[in-house]
Every structure is written in C-alpha cells, then in structure tokens.
Scaffold this active site. Structure first.
Site, PDB file in Angstrom:
ATOM      1  N   TYR A 172     -12.287   6.738   4.537  1.00 37.63           N
ATOM      2  CA  TYR A 172     -11.238   5.980   3.866  1.00 37.63           C
ATOM      3  C   TYR A 172     -11.843   4.764   3.174  1.00 37.63           C
ATOM      4  CZ  TYR A 172      -6.806   3.401   3.342  1.00 37.63           C
ATOM      5  OH  TYR A 172      -5.711   2.721   2.849  1.00 37.63           O
ATOM      6  N   VAL A 208      -0.462  -3.603   7.168  1.00 42.84           N
ATOM      7  CA  VAL A 208       0.969  -3.433   6.893  1.00 42.84           C
ATOM      8  C   VAL A 208       1.471  -2.277   7.749  1.00 42.84           C
ATOM      9  CG1 VAL A 208       2.720  -3.046   5.123  1.00 42.84           C
ATOM     10  CG2 VAL A 208       0.568  -4.195   4.530  1.00 42.84           C
ATOM     11  N   SER A 233       7.839   6.440   0.810  1.00 41.15           N
ATOM     12  CA  SER A 233       7.924   5.583   1.994  1.00 41.15           C
ATOM     13  C   SER A 233       6.937   4.431   1.884  1.00 41.15           C
ATOM     14  CB  SER A 233       7.633   6.393   3.269  1.00 41.15           C
ATOM     15  OG  SER A 233       6.286   6.853   3.263  1.00 41.15           O
ATOM     16  N   ASP A 271       1.086  17.233  -3.976  1.00 40.41           N
ATOM     17  CA  ASP A 271       0.006  16.649  -3.185  1.00 40.41           C
ATOM     18  C   ASP A 271      -1.049  16.161  -4.171  1.00 40.41           C
ATOM     19  OD1 ASP A 271      -2.124  16.032  -1.546  1.00 40.41           O
ATOM     20  OD2 ASP A 271      -2.033  17.887  -0.375  1.00 40.41           O
TER      21      ASP A 271
END
Length: 260
Positions: A165, A198, A26, A73
């Site tokens: 992150y 995005v 995706s 994963d």
C-alpha cells in the site's frame, strides 16, 4: 453582500461541471462526491458494491444533488475503460476526476508476492493512471480540469505496516506531479490529498484496536482522528476555480498528524 455572494459563486460553484469519483460509495470518497454534487456538478460515483452505491446516490439526490452510479472495479482495466465511457454517457465529458478507490491488504511485506504487488498496484496506481490518461488530455483540450488523487501518510513515510500500500501511495504522489507537469499549463490542476488516520471501511481492521486509535488521535495536534466529513472543504477548494494556482501539491488533511 451581493458582491460577496457573487465572489463565492465564482470561486466555488461547480455548476455546469461533470465529475467522476471512484470509491464514492462510502468513507472519504462518499464525502467528496457529496460536496462536489451539492456544489452543482453532475456527479458519477464509481465503486464495486452495487447496493452501497445505490444508497450513496440516493442520499445525495435526497440532499438535492445530481448523482449517478457506475459499478466497476478500478483494478480491472478492461472494465474500467468501459466504466469511464459509461460515466461520460451519464454526465458528459468529465471536468473533475477524483481517484479515491483503493485496496489495503495488511500481511507483512515478506509474506507478499508478485501477485499481491500486481493486485495492489492495479487498484491504487494503475487505475488512477488509466483514468487520468482518459480524461486529463481532454480536460487540457477544453482548457479547464481538476484531478484529485487520494494519497496516504505512506505517500511520504513508512507508517502502519506500509507494505505494498505504501509503495502504491508513494507512486500516486509521483503520478500527481507528472500529471501536473503535463497538463497544468492548459488549465488542469492536479493535486493529492493526504489524510491522517480516518475511521472508514478501509481502516476498519486497525480501528478495531481502541488503544491504537487512541494513540493515533493523541499524535494529532487537534486531538482526534479524522472523519470523512473533514475532507469536504479541501475537496471543494481543489475541485473549484479557487484552486487555479495550486497544482502538483500534497495537501495534508490530517489534523497535524504528519508534523507532530
């Protein structure tokens, strides 16, 4: 005209190449996998969700590309090692590696502990490192390869509650430079694409705030936020022979977000 077509083929065709795209089911990852496959590469999409992978692979095949899937994963090193070998079994040794899969939990940094740190770094940094170690040296032995890492505005600055992150994406920029230093002399170009904001499944939580979305669109020079398809051109360039003298770089595909 024939000469022009031949030049484009020489620069941008991926026929005969094999590619692995993590996070390919995706968002940006799918858009990258699609353009790589349609340029002629035998392409494996790797992601956690089997149903979404099936849809993505089916869509690429309908468009005329060769696509396969591996469910894994990237945060699980044992499974990721198995998945890498499964990909090779499907398409042969990988020439083009795209590290797009990532996780981005957003609690305040003060609320995150060592387990959170290990989880985020496993997916966003250790996974790309592990795949790079598997494929990069073999690309170098063959004299040609491309590694494309997907960074973030947090690779260079604090933005949007960067938290862990941000740590992982800053590390990924450093990994890109180290990989480029190690293998570019052998024909392996390694670069990072830096998106702006995005709208994808990864940013769904932030995108639910229309005022925030509007604010970030206004910060770009183009006047809108990014879409996954905005990354197709940069991907094809970095995955192809056209980028033979481009390595160790951060390529900003952000509508001017980072400089406005």
């Amino acid at each position: 005209m024939i000469i022009g077509v031949q030049l484009l083929e020489e620069l941008f065709s991926l026929r005969g190449r094999a590619a692995l795209v993590t996070g390919g089911s995706s968002g940006i990852g799918y858009a990258m996998a699609e353009v790589i496959a349609l340029a002629g590469a035998r392409t494996v999409l790797l992601a956690r969700r089997e149903a979404e992978l099936d849809v993505a692979v089916g869509r690429i095949r309908e468009l005329g590309g060769e696509a396969h899937r591996v469910v894994a994963d990237v945060a699980d090193p044992v499974r990721l090692a198995e998945a890498a070998e499964e990909a090779v079994g499907l398409v042969g040794e990988v020439d083009i590696l795209v590290n797009c899969a990532a996780t981005n939990p957003r609690p305040p940094l003060a609320a995150q502990g060592l387990a959170d740190y290990e989880s985020v770094l496993a997916a966003n940094l250790a996974g790309p490192f592990q795949l790079g170690q598997r494929f990069g040296p073999r690309m170098a032995e063959r004299g040609w390869g491309r590694i494309i890492n997907i960074g973030s505005q947090q690779s260079i600055s604090a933005f949007g509650d960067s938290g862990l992150y941000g740590v992982s994406k800053a590390g990924l920029a450093g990994l890109t430079r180290s990989q480029a230093e190690a293998w570019s002399r052998y024909g392996v170009c390694v670069n990072t694409i830096i998106p702006g904001f995005v709208i994808t499944p990864l940013t769904a939580q932030l995108a639910s705030d229309p005022e925030l979305v509007k604010t970030w669109a206004a910060r770009t020079m183009i006047g809108r936020n990014g879409l996954p398809e905005d990354f197709r051109g940069a991907t094809l360039f970095l995955a192809s022979t056209a980028s033979a003298y481009v390595t160790g770089q951060l390529l900003f595909v952000d509508g001017g977000f980072s400089v406005h």
